[in-house]
Design a protein around this motif. Structure first.
Motif, PDB file in Angstrom:
ATOM      1  N   UNK A  14       0.839  -1.205   0.000  1.00 43.99           N
ATOM      2  CA  UNK A  14       0.000   0.000   0.000  1.00 43.99           C
ATOM      3  C   UNK A  14       0.870   1.251   0.000  1.00 43.99           C
ATOM      4  N   UNK A  15       0.378   2.271  -0.638  1.00 44.38           N
ATOM      5  CA  UNK A  15       1.061   3.562  -0.610  1.00 44.38           C
ATOM      6  C   UNK A  15       0.206   4.531   0.190  1.00 44.38           C
ATOM      7  N   UNK A  16       0.811   5.251   1.104  1.00 39.74           N
ATOM      8  CA  UNK A  16       0.062   6.158   1.949  1.00 39.74           C
ATOM      9  C   UNK A  16       0.538   7.573   1.744  1.00 39.74           C
ATOM     10  N   UNK A  17      -0.381   8.487   1.773  1.00 40.70           N
ATOM     11  CA  UNK A  17       0.018   9.885   1.737  1.00 40.70           C
ATOM     12  C   UNK A  17      -0.236  10.471   3.112  1.00 40.70           C
ATOM     13  N   UNK A  18       0.763  11.079   3.661  1.00 39.90           N
ATOM     14  CA  UNK A  18       0.646  11.646   4.992  1.00 39.90           C
ATOM     15  C   UNK A  18       1.047  13.105   4.935  1.00 39.90           C
ATOM     16  N   UNK A  71       5.669   1.537   1.001  1.00 42.55           N
ATOM     17  CA  UNK A  71       6.176   2.864   0.671  1.00 42.55           C
ATOM     18  C   UNK A  71       5.223   3.902   1.231  1.00 42.55           C
ATOM     19  N   UNK A  89       4.225   8.023   1.583  1.00 45.13           N
ATOM     20  CA  UNK A  89       4.464   9.355   1.057  1.00 45.13           C
ATOM     21  C   UNK A  89       4.206  10.343   2.184  1.00 45.13           C
ATOM     22  N   UNK A  97       2.473   8.161  -5.835  1.00 47.44           N
ATOM     23  CA  UNK A  97       2.526   9.615  -5.967  1.00 47.44           C
ATOM     24  C   UNK A  97       3.802  10.042  -6.682  1.00 47.44           C
ATOM     25  N   UNK A 111      -5.851  11.055  -0.663  1.00 49.24           N
ATOM     26  CA  UNK A 111      -6.127  11.910   0.491  1.00 49.24           C
ATOM     27  C   UNK A 111      -7.173  12.945   0.085  1.00 49.24           C
TER      28      UNK A 111
END
Lengths: 303, 303, 303
Positions: free
Chosen positions: A2-6, B3, B5, B47, C55
């Motif tokens: 999974x890719x997460x944006x924080x 991964x 971001x 991203x 997001x």
């Protein structure tokens, strides 16, 4: 995987504890704040954050007349032949009709659209338009489809107010246009025009400004002003007169934006650049505007 | 290994060790860079960040022919019966008209729209389209409304160039189409077609590719190529021929995108999939394309 | 000193202390999760993150009936006189036509549009609509163009289900409408209506709910329910009946959204608020809805 944006607001001293710091410190709300707090002095694209936490990218002019100007909107005429059709977001995308007197209502609502990078290729409105509390307004005329790093070079007319007039209108155009709705039949000409504010020229001058419009509108306006919410003979409302103050009621040839209904010659005057082509596209004769101004986006800044 | 971001606002003089590094290190500009620097090798959504700092999510194909393919656009025909109406962002949303010869101009401007996750349900164009410097192009045909994790499984035709032809066109389609405008009356057929580049098939083959189009266009094209900026008999310009090289001038039956005016049978040929329904919707007879290709989005990748 | 936005991709096994935490800690997927994990109990705008890493900002109602409600969509009628024209994203922007039986298809695809802050001024659909797994639905009727911090105050009708009915429909409306397509000619009335679920009123009551609609639809429906995918006499499909359960087949006067074709009086019934103006705009007589409900956005929440 999974890719997460924080999204974190991180303190300058390196603690990653979100809760210990004021988020406002790290989130400039305008280019002016960015300039004053961070000593940023280069023109270009930056991220700003609204009071409600919306993060958006826009262009900051950090050098003109002291700098600190935030791009909040652009008005781009995508099709001079389209009369309140798709793309006319600053007037109406619903056709010319008295049933939609405010058109899309963009001048006084919180709807946003477009991107900074495409501001000369499409309409642009970011949250700064309603979020920023400002004092003055600047306007740039930039040829369509210019890249960001060429805007300043290619703009052929630029002017700004320096009277802090927005102090009298709750700090931005969103609020100004709540007070002066861009709506058909809201008033009559000349009694109900909104304010005309004198401008200072940064590129071009009053004469070159005036010459962008045809001889007829030129004879019926004075350059050196920006005028808000003009009304024409037929009670159509527009939003902004481009560097001029109308002296009569044919405002549709040098003022942009509008409500959803322009009675005269229906539907020929309805659109983001209303009747700029009344005597032909870009002819600069009779009532028509020049090709130069017709094919340029109008960029609107706050400071 | 997952991964993450993280978007940080970091002072240049701050003590975070992060801020001491090159910002480019942390912001892959393409899937290829992501693969090479981070050894990322799974297909999926990631991203990316443009040179100007725009952050966007898109799909990376990390496995086909060495991987590193960035999804930059999708062309989705939302309504085959709408002729340059709302949703025809890769041709024109202004109706079929010689007054708007470039239509919406999406092939050569910086306007963006849509999302990666909805790329088979709506038109999609991200900043990578103009920001990434690439060498080759890949095309996937994926049935409309498929979920991201089923794209690879359900795509019925996929091909890519491997000649590094984009080196000759400033590295991407944005620049290629500046050189070859998708504009009505910019040239004539066959002299002014843009380049045809041979392709390698990843799913399907030249025959299955050819059979997606009706017998007439099949007889007037060769599969195994991707062709840019074809022009038809009536001087209408299109953007991309889907796996074929036209051998005559009826390009509107197997090429997509377009300027804002298609003279023949006006307005019947105007749209993102121009005249795919000339002899009926999805009939695959005469000049008409198959239902399969008509109801599939065209996904465009760079590497 | 400049401020930079830096995008990091951080390995979970990297040395940043951040990466040692659970990613879920930083990325609530719904307002319910935000409330339960963070003890957040204030209404307002928050950021959520989907399973695929998108997001987005939306509004959380943290107080009604236990709180934890996520705004996932709003249906805003931008022009009651526009019949499946630009802005009718919950029905069709393609005109009234049997060729586009599902219209824009927004009820069952992953296309998103609008912003939380403008949810009462424009259609809004965020990724939570298809990403969140929920049990119940709430609906608010908020006057158009209200600011976020006034929604709760100005809403004149609010209701929610408490039967956990979404457990039977894969957890959200995206999946429910996959099972019950909002598509012309998919079935007939009354046999093929989708489910009607009883509601609890938070603001207003069954009587005030019923009185928002004209005497004719009132006589042909029961308040106290939310109904999904009703079908009318002419086989047009709608999406949601506003607090009512139809007892006959004239559902177009109190139900919203729709496919792309409404045969009766074509094109007069086609639109996000289909035939709310059948006996005049806002008259609340005959078949027409009240002005109050016609000029209010319908906000849809999950929990």
């Amino acid at each position: 995987m999974a890719t997460w944006m924080i999204v974190l607001f991180v303190s300058m001293s390196g603690s990653l504890s979100l809760s210990e710091r004021e988020p406002e410190y790290f989130s400039p709300r305008s280019c002016k704040e960015l300039m004053l707090r961070y000593k940023t002095n280069e023109d270009g694209l930056y991220y700003l954050t609204t009071a409600s936490g919306v993060v958006y990218q826009t262009y900051c002019d950090m050098t003109t007349a002291g700098g600190g100007w935030t791009l909040v909107a652009s008005v781009h005429e995508n099709n001079m032949y389209g009369k309140c059709t798709t793309g006319d977001r600053w007037s109406s995308q619903q056709g010319n009709s008295p049933n939609v007197p405010e058109g899309d209502g963009s001048w006084s609502n919180t709807v946003t659209f477009g991107t900074a990078e495409a501001a000369t290729s499409d309409d642009f409105k970011n949250p700064g338009y309603y979020d920023i509390t400002a004092k003055d307004v600047a306007v740039w005329h930039v040829p369509n489809n210019e890249q960001v790093n060429r805007w300043k070079l290619t703009s052929f007319l630029r002017y700004h107010t320096d009277t802090q007039f927005l102090n009298s209108y709750k700090g931005n155009l969103y609020n100004l246009f709540k007070q002066f709705p861009v709506k058909y039949n809201i008033g009559s000409c000349p009694d109900n025009h909104g304010p005309s504010i004198p401008v200072v020229y940064d590129v071009g001058d009053a004469t070159s400004n005036h010459n962008l419009f045809g001889p007829n509108p030129r004879a019926r306006s004075k350059p050196g002003f920006i005028t808000f919410r003009p009304i024409n003979t037929e009670r159509a409302a527009m939003a902004i007169c481009l560097g001029v103050k109308p002296t009569d009621c044919d405002t549709e040839h040098s003022c942009i934006g509008g409500g959803g209904y322009f009675p005269e010659g229906s539907p020929r005057q309805c659109g983001d650049f209303p009747a700029f082509d009344w005597n032909g596209y870009g002819t600069n004769t009779g009532w028509s505007a020049s090709k130069q101004v017709t094919e340029a986006a109008v960029l609107i800044f706050y400071r």
